[in-house]
Design a protein around this motif. Structure first.
Motif, mmCIF file in Angstrom:
data_model
loop_
_atom_site.group_PDB
_atom_site.id
_atom_site.type_symbol
_atom_site.label_atom_id
_atom_site.label_comp_id
_atom_site.label_asym_id
_atom_site.label_seq_id
_atom_site.Cartn_x
_atom_site.Cartn_y
_atom_site.Cartn_z
ATOM 1 N N SER A 93 0.965 -1.288 -0.026
ATOM 2 C CA SER A 93 -0.330 0.302 0.210
ATOM 3 C C SER A 93 0.784 1.354 0.006
ATOM 4 C CB SER A 93 -1.022 -0.033 1.555
ATOM 5 O OG SER A 93 -1.722 0.996 1.586
ATOM 6 N N GLY A 94 2.061 1.440 -1.134
ATOM 7 C CA GLY A 94 2.354 2.477 -1.132
ATOM 8 C C GLY A 94 3.511 2.611 -0.387
ATOM 9 N N GLU A 95 4.218 1.547 0.692
ATOM 10 C CA GLU A 95 4.657 1.849 1.271
ATOM 11 C C GLU A 95 6.437 0.660 1.008
ATOM 12 O OE1 GLU A 95 4.503 1.150 5.751
ATOM 13 O OE2 GLU A 95 2.135 1.904 5.235
ATOM 14 N N PRO A 96 7.541 1.063 1.875
ATOM 15 C CA PRO A 96 8.612 0.632 1.162
ATOM 16 C C PRO A 96 8.323 -1.207 1.327
ATOM 17 C CG PRO A 96 9.198 1.606 2.755
ATOM 18 C CD PRO A 96 8.173 2.339 1.927
ATOM 19 N N ILE A 97 8.245 -2.202 1.914
ATOM 20 C CA ILE A 97 8.851 -3.717 1.816
ATOM 21 C C ILE A 97 9.926 -4.446 2.903
ATOM 22 C CG2 ILE A 97 6.530 -3.894 1.181
ATOM 23 C CD1 ILE A 97 8.177 -5.867 -1.131
ATOM 24 N N ALA A 98 10.166 -4.840 3.406
ATOM 25 C CA ALA A 98 11.535 -5.550 3.795
ATOM 26 C C ALA A 98 11.623 -7.248 2.638
ATOM 27 C CB ALA A 98 12.055 -5.914 4.868
ATOM 28 N N VAL A 99 12.071 -7.480 2.412
ATOM 29 C CA VAL A 99 11.833 -8.835 1.848
ATOM 30 C C VAL A 99 12.252 -9.592 1.916
ATOM 31 C CG1 VAL A 99 11.661 -10.038 -0.425
ATOM 32 C CG2 VAL A 99 11.014 -7.866 -0.107
ATOM 33 N N LEU A 100 12.275 -10.873 2.980
ATOM 34 C CA LEU A 100 13.378 -12.476 3.420
ATOM 35 C C LEU A 100 13.057 -13.301 2.205
ATOM 36 C CD1 LEU A 100 12.046 -10.541 5.858
ATOM 37 C CD2 LEU A 100 13.912 -11.599 7.265
ATOM 38 N N LEU A 101 13.585 -13.979 2.111
ATOM 39 C CA LEU A 101 13.428 -15.139 1.318
ATOM 40 C C LEU A 101 14.046 -16.302 2.297
ATOM 41 C CD1 LEU A 101 15.237 -15.044 -2.453
ATOM 42 C CD2 LEU A 101 13.279 -13.900 -1.778
ATOM 43 N N GLY A 102 13.382 -17.245 2.343
ATOM 44 C CA GLY A 102 13.198 -18.081 3.104
ATOM 45 C C GLY A 102 14.418 -19.572 3.019
ATOM 46 N N ASP A 103 14.662 -19.563 2.214
ATOM 47 C CA ASP A 103 16.140 -20.588 1.666
ATOM 48 C C ASP A 103 17.059 -19.898 2.392
ATOM 49 O OD1 ASP A 103 14.721 -21.605 -0.069
ATOM 50 O OD2 ASP A 103 15.893 -20.666 -1.639
ATOM 51 N N ASP A 104 17.004 -18.592 2.752
ATOM 52 C CA ASP A 104 18.547 -18.039 3.575
ATOM 53 C C ASP A 104 18.153 -17.769 4.886
ATOM 54 O OD1 ASP A 104 20.298 -17.380 0.973
ATOM 55 O OD2 ASP A 104 18.398 -16.644 -0.538
ATOM 56 N N LEU A 105 18.742 -18.554 5.255
ATOM 57 C CA LEU A 105 18.954 -18.423 7.324
ATOM 58 C C LEU A 105 20.014 -17.775 7.636
ATOM 59 C CD1 LEU A 105 17.432 -19.432 9.418
ATOM 60 C CD2 LEU A 105 19.009 -21.384 9.551
ATOM 61 N N ILE A 106 19.619 -16.563 8.099
ATOM 62 C CA ILE A 106 20.617 -15.504 9.058
ATOM 63 C C ILE A 106 20.757 -16.029 9.783
ATOM 64 C CG2 ILE A 106 21.968 -13.767 8.679
ATOM 65 C CD1 ILE A 106 20.815 -13.369 6.187
ATOM 66 N N ASP A 107 22.410 -16.396 10.732
ATOM 67 C CA ASP A 107 22.344 -16.264 12.452
ATOM 68 C C ASP A 107 22.947 -15.009 12.186
ATOM 69 O OD1 ASP A 107 23.154 -16.888 14.801
ATOM 70 O OD2 ASP A 107 25.271 -17.575 13.854
ATOM 71 N N ASP A 108 21.495 -14.662 13.483
ATOM 72 C CA ASP A 108 21.546 -13.273 13.477
ATOM 73 C C ASP A 108 22.043 -13.037 15.282
ATOM 74 O OD1 ASP A 108 19.678 -14.205 14.502
ATOM 75 O OD2 ASP A 108 17.984 -12.932 13.969
ATOM 76 N N LYS A 109 23.244 -13.854 15.355
ATOM 77 C CA LYS A 109 24.073 -13.612 17.175
ATOM 78 C C LYS A 109 24.075 -12.057 17.187
ATOM 79 C CE LYS A 109 27.018 -16.277 16.074
ATOM 80 N NZ LYS A 109 28.760 -17.483 16.545
ATOM 81 N N GLU A 110 24.460 -11.482 16.219
ATOM 82 C CA GLU A 110 24.868 -9.988 16.731
ATOM 83 C C GLU A 110 23.660 -9.182 16.726
ATOM 84 O OE1 GLU A 110 28.604 -8.443 14.605
ATOM 85 O OE2 GLU A 110 29.147 -10.246 14.744
ATOM 86 N N ARG A 111 23.008 -9.314 15.036
ATOM 87 C CA ARG A 111 22.148 -8.614 14.675
ATOM 88 C C ARG A 111 21.306 -8.584 13.737
ATOM 89 N NH1 ARG A 111 23.735 -2.586 12.540
ATOM 90 N NH2 ARG A 111 21.473 -2.475 12.424
ATOM 91 N N PRO A 112 20.094 -8.549 14.326
ATOM 92 C CA PRO A 112 19.375 -9.306 12.470
ATOM 93 C C PRO A 112 19.709 -8.178 11.019
ATOM 94 C CG PRO A 112 17.494 -7.663 13.724
ATOM 95 C CD PRO A 112 18.771 -7.668 14.374
ATOM 96 N N ALA A 113 19.921 -9.908 10.344
ATOM 97 C CA ALA A 113 21.074 -8.950 8.826
ATOM 98 C C ALA A 113 19.672 -7.785 8.256
ATOM 99 C CB ALA A 113 20.655 -10.005 8.032
ATOM 100 N N ILE A 114 17.829 -8.005 8.525
ATOM 101 C CA ILE A 114 17.407 -7.662 7.367
ATOM 102 C C ILE A 114 17.184 -5.729 8.322
ATOM 103 C CG2 ILE A 114 15.332 -7.901 9.182
ATOM 104 C CD1 ILE A 114 15.482 -7.289 4.832
ATOM 105 N N GLY A 115 17.732 -5.329 9.964
ATOM 106 C CA GLY A 115 17.947 -4.567 10.205
ATOM 107 C C GLY A 115 18.904 -3.742 9.527
ATOM 108 N N GLU A 116 19.439 -4.451 9.301
ATOM 109 C CA GLU A 116 21.079 -3.738 8.707
ATOM 110 C C GLU A 116 20.635 -2.913 7.433
ATOM 111 O OE1 GLU A 116 24.694 -5.774 9.573
ATOM 112 O OE2 GLU A 116 24.047 -7.468 9.976
ATOM 113 N N LEU A 117 19.609 -3.833 6.780
ATOM 114 C CA LEU A 117 19.007 -3.304 5.838
ATOM 115 C C LEU A 117 18.393 -1.911 5.648
ATOM 116 C CD1 LEU A 117 20.590 -6.498 4.398
ATOM 117 C CD2 LEU A 117 18.946 -6.150 2.311
ATOM 118 N N ILE A 118 17.147 -1.689 6.668
ATOM 119 C CA ILE A 118 16.965 -1.682 7.132
ATOM 120 C C ILE A 118 17.612 -0.417 6.828
ATOM 121 C CG2 ILE A 118 15.520 -0.116 8.338
ATOM 122 C CD1 ILE A 118 13.457 -3.395 8.777
ATOM 123 N N GLU A 119 18.717 -0.221 7.835
ATOM 124 C CA GLU A 119 19.551 1.190 8.382
ATOM 125 C C GLU A 119 20.032 1.576 7.335
ATOM 126 O OE1 GLU A 119 21.139 0.285 11.960
ATOM 127 O OE2 GLU A 119 22.854 1.024 11.270
#
Ligand code: UTP
Length: 294
Positions: A122-148
């Protein structure tokens, strides 16, 4: 700029690399020990501040909907038998985020799948996460780095990591601008699955995480069918380069390709070695196998 609070998880693919299991079980529900991999993906999004998630499903994906729903009967049984912690755990899963579903009518490619998210976005940006790629986010969520990175640049963001040259043929590979440096840098072009390492413009591959600007849906609608007769997200992003800058964001977490059998085994072992209830037994067993196979 609008904050990124919505995420899309495409999960309508056929999962042919995991047949026969995926004949009856969605690939996204394959467990890493005791937790389906889509749980980790949703958790990553939620930890990055995402509140609303659209999962793109196909006709055979009901187990995903059941997993994120409340299961009163099971909860009641667990409570009756004194397993209160487990009852609470399964209830928490249903409360992780506002989860919506839409069906992709036919598996016509990742770009086509994302196209189904238009009214959700609805006119907003979206984050996309593919289920095939599991990212171990010990430090911080990978998608959070992209949003930043999106908040800093306002451009399309591709989640990337450097990969060994011989593996580049499996991925989209970016061509950075000449003065690219640091963690976030501009991208001039992309080559999808280069057949030979000499055709790859760098060793930086796109690995299953994106932040896409609102106009991506118009671009997808005019993206011609590409490889395999499918609408490819890479092609749509390349088309969008005319109007919107695109950036690679090198995320920090370890990434597992769990759509691939060996990647799945590695993720299972690494996650087991991190758990107090499993670590010692798994290590002992690995040592024994190692001895026996010398
Ligand atoms: P993949 O090509 O890796 O997934 O798509 P797949 O087709 O399910 O797997 P294989 O290669 O046959 O084993 C990447 C992501 O895009 C989604 C998939 O569910 C996966 O998360 N996808 C792909 C869709 O949602 N729709 C499609 O038409 C294609």
């Amino acid at each position: 700029m609008k904050k990124v609070t919505k995420a899309v998880i495409p999960a309508a693919g056929l999962g042919t690399r995991f047949l026969p299991a995926t004949k009856a079980l969605p690939k996204e529900m394959l467990p890493i020990i005791d937790t389906p991999n889509i749980h980790y993906i949703v958790k990553e999004a939620v930890e990055a501040g995402i509140t609303d998630i659209l999962i793109i499903v196909s006709h055979a994906k009901e187990p995903i909907e059941d997993y994120f729903d409340v299961n009163y009967e099971l909860e009641t049984r667990l409570k009756e038998t004194g397993k209160l912690k487990q009852a609470e755990e399964i209830r928490e899963i249903a409360n992780m985020a506002n989860i919506f579903y839409v069906r992709q009518k036919e598996p016509k490619g990742l770009g086509d799948a994302i196209g189904y998210a238009r009214s959700f976005a609805s006119g907003e940006p979206i984050a996309v996460l593919l289920g095939d790629d599991l990212i171990d986010d010990k430090e911080r969520p990978a998608i959070g780095e992209l949003i930043e990175a999106y908040e800093q640049t306002g451009g399309t963001i591709l989640g990337c990591r450097r990969v060994p040259k011989e593996l580049l043929r499996k991925y989209g590979v970016v061509k950075p601008t000449a003065k690219a440096e640091g963690k976030v840098f501009e991208v001039m072009d992309m080559v999808e699955k280069p057949k030979d390492p000499s055709l790859a413009p760098s060793d930086i591959a796109v690995l299953g995480r994106y932040v896409l600007p609102p106009e991506i849906f118009d671009v997808i609608a005019r993206t011609p069918k590409g490889v395999g007769g499918e609408v490819q997200l890479t092609d749509a992003i390349k088309l969008s380069l005319e109007k919107r800058k695109c950036y690679a964001c090198l995320f920090t977490g370890e990434r597992y390709d769990i759509g691939d059998k060996f990647g799945y085994i590695k993720a299972t072992l690494d996650f087991a070695l991190r758990r107090d209830d499993l670590r010692e037994n798994v290590l002992d067993y690995l040592r024994r196998i190692n001895e026996e196979n010398r």
